[in-house]
Scaffold this motif. Structure first.
Motif, PDB file in Angstrom:
ATOM      1  N   LEU A 141      18.005  29.118 -52.033  1.00  0.00           N
ATOM      2  CA  LEU A 141      19.049  30.038 -52.499  1.00  0.00           C
ATOM      3  C   LEU A 141      18.464  31.408 -52.843  1.00  0.00           C
ATOM      4  N   ALA A 142      17.258  31.423 -53.411  1.00  0.00           N
ATOM      5  CA  ALA A 142      16.616  32.699 -53.735  1.00  0.00           C
ATOM      6  C   ALA A 142      16.324  33.485 -52.456  1.00  0.00           C
ATOM      7  N   ALA A 143      15.863  32.774 -51.398  1.00  0.00           N
ATOM      8  CA  ALA A 143      15.587  33.445 -50.118  1.00  0.00           C
ATOM      9  C   ALA A 143      16.873  33.991 -49.516  1.00  0.00           C
ATOM     10  N   LEU A 144      17.956  33.209 -49.564  1.00  0.00           N
ATOM     11  CA  LEU A 144      19.236  33.650 -49.009  1.00  0.00           C
ATOM     12  C   LEU A 144      19.780  34.843 -49.794  1.00  0.00           C
ATOM     13  N   ALA A 145      19.635  34.806 -51.122  1.00  0.00           N
ATOM     14  CA  ALA A 145      20.085  35.930 -51.941  1.00  0.00           C
ATOM     15  C   ALA A 145      19.295  37.193 -51.594  1.00  0.00           C
ATOM     16  N   ASP A 146      18.010  37.018 -51.299  1.00  0.00           N
ATOM     17  CA  ASP A 146      17.178  38.163 -50.918  1.00  0.00           C
ATOM     18  C   ASP A 146      17.671  38.773 -49.610  1.00  0.00           C
ATOM     19  N   LEU A 147      18.104  37.915 -48.666  1.00  0.00           N
ATOM     20  CA  LEU A 147      18.656  38.429 -47.408  1.00  0.00           C
ATOM     21  C   LEU A 147      19.913  39.253 -47.661  1.00  0.00           C
ATOM     22  N   ILE A 168      22.051  29.820 -42.891  1.00  0.00           N
ATOM     23  CA  ILE A 168      21.785  28.805 -43.918  1.00  0.00           C
ATOM     24  C   ILE A 168      20.877  27.726 -43.333  1.00  0.00           C
ATOM     25  N   HIS A 169      21.178  27.298 -42.105  1.00  0.00           N
ATOM     26  CA  HIS A 169      20.377  26.248 -41.471  1.00  0.00           C
ATOM     27  C   HIS A 169      18.945  26.685 -41.215  1.00  0.00           C
ATOM     28  N   ASN A 170      18.698  27.980 -41.094  1.00  0.00           N
ATOM     29  CA  ASN A 170      17.327  28.450 -40.885  1.00  0.00           C
ATOM     30  C   ASN A 170      16.433  28.196 -42.090  1.00  0.00           C
ATOM     31  N   PHE A 171      17.032  27.958 -43.261  1.00  0.00           N
ATOM     32  CA  PHE A 171      16.240  27.754 -44.479  1.00  0.00           C
ATOM     33  C   PHE A 171      16.366  26.341 -45.042  1.00  0.00           C
ATOM     34  N   ILE A 172      17.417  25.623 -44.649  1.00  0.00           N
ATOM     35  CA  ILE A 172      17.617  24.270 -45.157  1.00  0.00           C
ATOM     36  C   ILE A 172      16.556  23.320 -44.595  1.00  0.00           C
ATOM     37  N   GLY A 173      16.012  22.484 -45.448  1.00  0.00           N
ATOM     38  CA  GLY A 173      15.083  21.452 -45.000  1.00  0.00           C
ATOM     39  C   GLY A 173      13.705  21.959 -44.642  1.00  0.00           C
ATOM     40  N   ILE A 174      13.399  23.206 -44.967  1.00  0.00           N
ATOM     41  CA  ILE A 174      12.084  23.769 -44.640  1.00  0.00           C
ATOM     42  C   ILE A 174      11.261  23.853 -45.923  1.00  0.00           C
ATOM     43  N   SER A 175      10.248  22.987 -46.016  1.00  0.00           N
ATOM     44  CA  SER A 175       9.400  23.000 -47.209  1.00  0.00           C
ATOM     45  C   SER A 175       8.059  23.688 -46.933  1.00  0.00           C
ATOM     46  N   ASP A 176       7.688  23.786 -45.662  1.00  0.00           N
ATOM     47  CA  ASP A 176       6.424  24.432 -45.298  1.00  0.00           C
ATOM     48  C   ASP A 176       6.563  25.948 -45.484  1.00  0.00           C
ATOM     49  N   ARG A 193       8.979  28.819 -43.613  1.00  0.00           N
ATOM     50  CA  ARG A 193       9.920  29.668 -44.346  1.00  0.00           C
ATOM     51  C   ARG A 193       9.631  31.144 -44.071  1.00  0.00           C
ATOM     52  N   ASP A 194       8.349  31.495 -43.965  1.00  0.00           N
ATOM     53  CA  ASP A 194       7.987  32.870 -43.606  1.00  0.00           C
ATOM     54  C   ASP A 194       8.512  33.209 -42.212  1.00  0.00           C
ATOM     55  N   ALA A 195       8.425  32.227 -41.291  1.00  0.00           N
ATOM     56  CA  ALA A 195       8.927  32.447 -39.932  1.00  0.00           C
ATOM     57  C   ALA A 195      10.430  32.690 -39.949  1.00  0.00           C
ATOM     58  N   SER A 196      11.145  31.948 -40.804  1.00  0.00           N
ATOM     59  CA  SER A 196      12.580  32.164 -40.934  1.00  0.00           C
ATOM     60  C   SER A 196      12.872  33.568 -41.447  1.00  0.00           C
ATOM     61  N   MET A 197      12.108  34.017 -42.448  1.00  0.00           N
ATOM     62  CA  MET A 197      12.335  35.341 -43.013  1.00  0.00           C
ATOM     63  C   MET A 197      12.043  36.431 -41.991  1.00  0.00           C
ATOM     64  N   GLN A 198      11.062  36.187 -41.123  1.00  0.00           N
ATOM     65  CA  GLN A 198      10.709  37.192 -40.126  1.00  0.00           C
ATOM     66  C   GLN A 198      11.814  37.412 -39.094  1.00  0.00           C
ATOM     67  N   LEU A 199      12.700  36.412 -38.937  1.00  0.00           N
ATOM     68  CA  LEU A 199      13.847  36.600 -38.042  1.00  0.00           C
ATOM     69  C   LEU A 199      14.685  37.796 -38.485  1.00  0.00           C
ATOM     70  N   ARG A 216      27.054  44.957 -25.707  1.00  0.00           N
ATOM     71  CA  ARG A 216      26.695  44.502 -27.051  1.00  0.00           C
ATOM     72  C   ARG A 216      25.189  44.424 -27.211  1.00  0.00           C
ATOM     73  N   SER A 217      24.776  44.291 -28.470  1.00  0.00           N
ATOM     74  CA  SER A 217      23.394  43.958 -28.784  1.00  0.00           C
ATOM     75  C   SER A 217      23.377  42.536 -29.319  1.00  0.00           C
ATOM     76  N   ILE A 218      22.350  41.793 -28.987  1.00  0.00           N
ATOM     77  CA  ILE A 218      22.254  40.424 -29.497  1.00  0.00           C
ATOM     78  C   ILE A 218      20.898  40.251 -30.177  1.00  0.00           C
ATOM     79  N   ARG A 219      20.872  39.361 -31.136  1.00  0.00           N
ATOM     80  CA  ARG A 219      19.613  39.075 -31.810  1.00  0.00           C
ATOM     81  C   ARG A 219      19.369  37.570 -31.800  1.00  0.00           C
ATOM     82  N   VAL A 220      18.104  37.215 -31.826  1.00  0.00           N
ATOM     83  CA  VAL A 220      17.721  35.813 -31.925  1.00  0.00           C
ATOM     84  C   VAL A 220      18.127  35.300 -33.298  1.00  0.00           C
ATOM     85  N   LYS A 221      18.750  34.121 -33.340  1.00  0.00           N
ATOM     86  CA  LYS A 221      19.357  33.662 -34.588  1.00  0.00           C
ATOM     87  C   LYS A 221      18.654  32.484 -35.247  1.00  0.00           C
TER      88      LYS A 221
END
Length: 332
Positions: A64-70, A82-90, A94-100, A112-117
């Motif tokens: 939740l803290a990471a999501l709030a930071d986003l 949400i799924h990018n951060f759920i169940g990730i304890s390593d 988690r850093d890889a998720s934040m780098q997205l 349009r522009s698209i981004r990797v999700k």
């Protein structure tokens, strides 16, 4: 504060965060977290209380803290976020998720522009940038075909290739082309429709029409590839689970100088019939010792369609493992 039951409650401060941006419509994001963790979430006066077992509370609080930071950085959270951060304890994952979000992978096109999700999609694009042959294997809704077409159009636009060749085997649920009405174009176009759909989402109709007329973009059934050599082309074989081993070999040996190939498919959706082994299943073992190509595996965490699609994929995977514990990996 602690409880006699062994439960604990931790407060996540989100006073400076717009609750709707974090929680989603009708608190959908919070409910998604609660469905994935045995915790109870309560919001009051800018504070979000997380109640449950201590280890779980720690993990959910950090999610939740990471999501709030986003949200503080201006992100509008969707379900896949949400799924990018759920169940990730390593911490590395988690850093890889934040780098997205810190260094998003973007493609910009006419429409349009698209981004990797998802992390899986980011690995997929990284493989496309590094290797000339990439296999993307995973369930429906993970962006296998769409991102391949986006990468192909980007490569064409950047003049890294001179043309795009989009290929599909004309095999669907046991139907036979010979029994369908119309000429060959009428017969094969329905099988190629998903490839046209991806193009239509990225380029204007006029540009697609011109590229098709000039042969800069070619959309064709797999049988039309026999005997050809494809130079300076970005070639995509879609629905590759419906190729035989011989067809897969034929396709891969078409690749010429300056070309890239992406092979996509879902090995849980094979329509070949029992008499033929799937080329996409077998090729994983055949090419396991070949360097400088990549197999990318996407899963239900990478599904970016309706949230029920993710649940359906998961349910089918679990059912398959229950029916036949030795089945499901297909050479992975």
């Amino acid at each position: 504060m602690s409880h006699a039951s062994g439960e604990t409650t931790r407060i996540v401060g989100i006073q400076d965060v717009d609750p709707l941006s974090l929680f989603g419509r009708n608190d959908a994001n919070l409910r998604l977290v609660e469905r994935n963790y045995p915790v109870q979430l309560t919001y009051r006066d800018g504070k979000l209380a997380v109640k449950g077992e201590p280890a779980t509370v720690d993990e959910v609080s950090s999610v939740l803290a990471a999501l709030a930071d986003l949200v503080r950085r201006g992100a509008v959270l969707e379900e896949h976020d949400i799924h990018n951060f759920i169940g990730i304890s390593d911490p590395a994952d988690r850093d890889a998720s934040m780098q997205l979000y810190e260094r998003p992978v973007l493609f910009s096109f006419d429409k349009r522009s698209i981004r990797v999700k998802t992390i899986g999609q980011a690995r997929y694009i990284a493989a496309l940038q590094k290797h000339d042959i990439v296999f993307a294997i995973g369930p429906a809704g993970t962006g296998k075909t769409y991102l391949a077409v986006a990468a192909a159009v980007h490569a064409l636009k950047s003049r890294h290739v001179e043309r795009i060749v989009l290929v599909r085997p004309a095999v669907e649920a046991g139907e036979n082309l010979g029994f369908l009405p119309g000429d060959m174009k009428d017969k094969v176009d329905p099988y190629l429709r998903p490839l046209y759909d991806a193009l239509n989402d990225l380029l204007s109709y006029e540009k697609i029409r011109r590229f098709l007329d000039l042969g800069v973009i070619e959309v064709a059934p797999l049988a039309f590839m026999r005997g050809r050599t494809l130079n300076n082309a970005f070639v995509i074989l879609d629905e590759a689970q419906n190729t035989t081993v011989g067809q897969m070999k034929m396709f891969l040996t078409r690749l010429g100088y300056g070309s890239k190939a992406v092979i996509t498919g879902d090995i849980t959706q094979i329509d070949l019939g029992a008499q033929h082994a799937s080329g996409l299943v077998e090729i994983q073992a055949i090419l396991s010792g070949v360097a400088d190509l990549s197999f990318v595996y996407l899963n239900e965490r990478d599904v970016v369609r309706h949230h029920l699609v993710r649940e359906i994929v998961r349910a089918f995977d679990e059912h398959g493992r229950t029916e036949d514990p030795g089945k499901g990996n297909h050479g992975r």
